[in-house]
Enzyme design. Sequence first.
Site, PDB file in Angstrom:
ATOM      1  CE1 TYR A   9      -5.108   6.635  -3.167  1.00 15.35           C
ATOM      2  CE2 TYR A   9      -7.876   6.780  -3.115  1.00 15.35           C
ATOM      3  CZ  TYR A   9      -6.912   6.231  -2.927  1.00 15.35           C
ATOM      4  OH  TYR A   9      -6.666   4.889  -2.057  1.00 15.35           O
ATOM      5  NE  ARG A  27      -1.547   7.001  -0.912  1.00  9.41           N
ATOM      6  CZ  ARG A  27      -1.518   6.375  -0.759  1.00  9.41           C
ATOM      7  NH1 ARG A  27      -2.886   6.078  -0.745  1.00  9.41           N
ATOM      8  NH2 ARG A  27      -1.041   6.013  -0.998  1.00  9.41           N
ATOM      9  CG  ASP A  86       5.927   3.674  -3.551  1.00  6.81           C
ATOM     10  OD1 ASP A  86       6.147   3.191  -4.512  1.00  6.81           O
ATOM     11  OD2 ASP A  86       5.902   3.679  -2.725  1.00  6.81           O
ATOM     12  CG  HIS A 128      -2.520  -3.239  -2.591  1.00  7.21           C
ATOM     13  ND1 HIS A 128      -2.574  -3.211  -1.073  1.00  7.21           N
ATOM     14  CD2 HIS A 128      -4.070  -4.867  -2.590  1.00  7.21           C
ATOM     15  CE1 HIS A 128      -3.297  -4.289  -0.333  1.00  7.21           C
ATOM     16  NE2 HIS A 128      -3.772  -4.998  -1.147  1.00  7.21           N
ATOM     17  CB  CYS A 186     -12.130   9.820 -19.077  1.00  5.82           C
ATOM     18  SG  CYS A 186     -11.751   9.104 -20.640  1.00  5.82           S
ATOM     19  CB  THR A 228       3.645  -5.423   4.871  1.00  5.41           C
ATOM     20  OG1 THR A 228       2.301  -5.466   5.265  1.00  5.41           O
ATOM     21  CG2 THR A 228       4.167  -6.732   4.920  1.00  5.41           C
TER      22      THR A 228
HETATM   23  P1  OAD Z   1       0.984  -0.170   6.966  1.00  5.91           P
HETATM   24  O1  OAD Z   1       1.236   1.327   7.918  1.00  5.91           O
HETATM   25  O2  OAD Z   1      -0.313  -1.075   7.693  1.00  5.91           O
HETATM   26  O3  OAD Z   1       2.373  -0.974   8.049  1.00  5.91           O
HETATM   27  C1  OAD Z   1       4.123  -0.584   7.801  1.00  5.91           C
HETATM   28  C2  OAD Z   1       5.021  -1.778   8.347  1.00  5.91           C
HETATM   29  O4  OAD Z   1       6.086  -0.712   7.588  1.00  5.91           O
HETATM   30  C3  OAD Z   1       4.440  -1.537   9.987  1.00  5.91           C
HETATM   31  O5  OAD Z   1       4.967  -3.107  10.194  1.00  5.91           O
HETATM   32  C4  OAD Z   1       5.457  -0.543  10.535  1.00  5.91           C
HETATM   33  O6  OAD Z   1       6.281  -0.929  11.231  1.00  5.91           O
HETATM   34  C5  OAD Z   1       7.054  -1.279   9.236  1.00  5.91           C
HETATM   35  N1  OAD Z   1       7.726   0.004   9.113  1.00  5.91           N
HETATM   36  C6  OAD Z   1       7.602   1.446   9.282  1.00  5.91           C
HETATM   37  N2  OAD Z   1       8.843   2.390   8.684  1.00  5.91           N
HETATM   38  C7  OAD Z   1       9.948   1.077   8.262  1.00  5.91           C
HETATM   39  C8  OAD Z   1      11.348   1.164   7.774  1.00  5.91           C
HETATM   40  N3  OAD Z   1      11.900   1.790   7.647  1.00  5.91           N
HETATM   41  N4  OAD Z   1      12.002  -0.404   7.517  1.00  5.91           N
HETATM   42  C9  OAD Z   1      10.748  -1.295   7.504  1.00  5.91           C
HETATM   43  N5  OAD Z   1       9.190  -1.680   8.237  1.00  5.91           N
HETATM   44  C10 OAD Z   1       9.022  -0.104   8.562  1.00  5.91           C
HETATM   45  O7  OAD Z   1       1.163  -0.681   5.676  1.00  5.91           O
HETATM   46  P2  OAD Z   1       0.892  -2.189   4.373  1.00  5.91           P
HETATM   47  O8  OAD Z   1       1.726  -3.076   5.818  1.00  5.91           O
HETATM   48  O9  OAD Z   1       1.866  -1.862   3.569  1.00  5.91           O
HETATM   49  O10 OAD Z   1      -4.639  -1.057   1.399  1.00  5.91           O
HETATM   50  O11 OAD Z   1      -0.563  -2.023   4.405  1.00  5.91           O
HETATM   51  C11 OAD Z   1      -1.178  -3.553   3.482  1.00  5.91           C
HETATM   52  C12 OAD Z   1      -2.045  -1.997   3.166  1.00  5.91           C
HETATM   53  O12 OAD Z   1      -3.304  -1.224   4.388  1.00  5.91           O
HETATM   54  C13 OAD Z   1      -1.629  -0.579   2.400  1.00  5.91           C
HETATM   55  O13 OAD Z   1      -1.617  -1.380   0.980  1.00  5.91           O
HETATM   56  C14 OAD Z   1      -3.295   0.255   2.326  1.00  5.91           C
HETATM   57  C15 OAD Z   1      -3.275  -0.706   3.408  1.00  5.91           C
HETATM   58  O14 OAD Z   1      -5.345   0.073   4.446  1.00  5.91           O
HETATM   59  C16 OAD Z   1      -4.813  -0.846   0.511  1.00  5.91           C
HETATM   60  O15 OAD Z   1      -5.283   0.337   0.230  1.00  5.91           O
HETATM   61  C17 OAD Z   1      -5.947  -1.491  -0.485  1.00  5.91           C
END
Ligand code: OAD
Length: 254
Positions: free
Chosen positions: A76, A79, A115, A130, A158, A199
């Site tokens: 983290y 990040r 972020d 999240h 802390c 997503t």
């Molecule tokens: P993912 O990494 O699963 O998906 C990212 C999505 O963004 C994919 O469908 C890509 O095709 C798309 N993508 C990439 N570049 C892009 C761009 N320039 N414009 C538009 N789309 C683009 O990420 P999340 O869906 O956010 O949870 O993942 C969901 C959750 O899984 C996260 O919040 C995290 C993770 O594990 C936790 O940590 C609890």
Amino acid sequence: MHPPIDQESPTDALRRAARILRGATRVAVLTGAGISAESGLATFRGAGGLWEGHRVEDVATPRAFRRDPGLVWRFYNLRRAALAQVSPNPGHHALADLERRWGSDAFALVTQNVDGLHQQAGSQNVLEIHGTIRHVRCTGCEAITDRGTEALADLPACEACGQLLRPNVVWFEEALPEAVWKRAEDEVARCDCFLVVGTSAVVYPAAGLIDLARMEGAAVIEVNVVPSQASSRVDVLLLGPSGTVLPELVNALA
Ligand code: OAD
């Protein structure tokens, strides 16, 4: 029912999306890591994604933190350090523009991202389901503090009670923050148009918001570089990077 995607040109899809959006009284948005990709932050899945370099079970579960908090914090802290180097991209700004157009009472931005780039771009009604890596939470006294992108120790303590801090994010196997999630569900259930941006739509309950929107009669517009798990149940799929497509959508509203 929308025409099959392969029969519609990108321009026609954009026009159709703009028409739907223009007619909406209330708008809700769900964003994922893809919207921050053009700012230079890695997404989770796919080549070069965060979950390719790290096993979820090692860095993003309560068990991992009990077993090796230093490893989790190093992940983290990297990040957090990356955040200090990046800024919002035109996709984030376009969503802030949409909020100004509709007004914060009629526009909600639900994000899975931790972020803080939406707020940096000027979005106000942001629901971080999240959590955020800019905030830390004490494992002892539960106090939550905004530490921004300040460098933290591998085992930060802390300032109030001396116990170990943790990132204030939701890990796998953990519940979402109840009040924030409830507001997200309410906003999505009440919207006429739901925008789903960047997503993969594989992580629940977040991805379930897409079904909720449909069930409640909202039109769903998706923006992604490739079709996602959600694409077969959306009204319009706008294929392309959100940093280009969202500003185009905003322009097409005028
Ligand atoms: P993912 O990494 O699963 O998906 C990212 C999505 O963004 C994919 O469908 C890509 O095709 C798309 N993508 C990439 N570049 C892009 C761009 N320039 N414009 C538009 N789309 C683009 O990420 P999340 O869906 O956010 O949870 O993942 C969901 C959750 O899984 C996260 O919040 C995290 C993770 O594990 C936790 O940590 C609890």
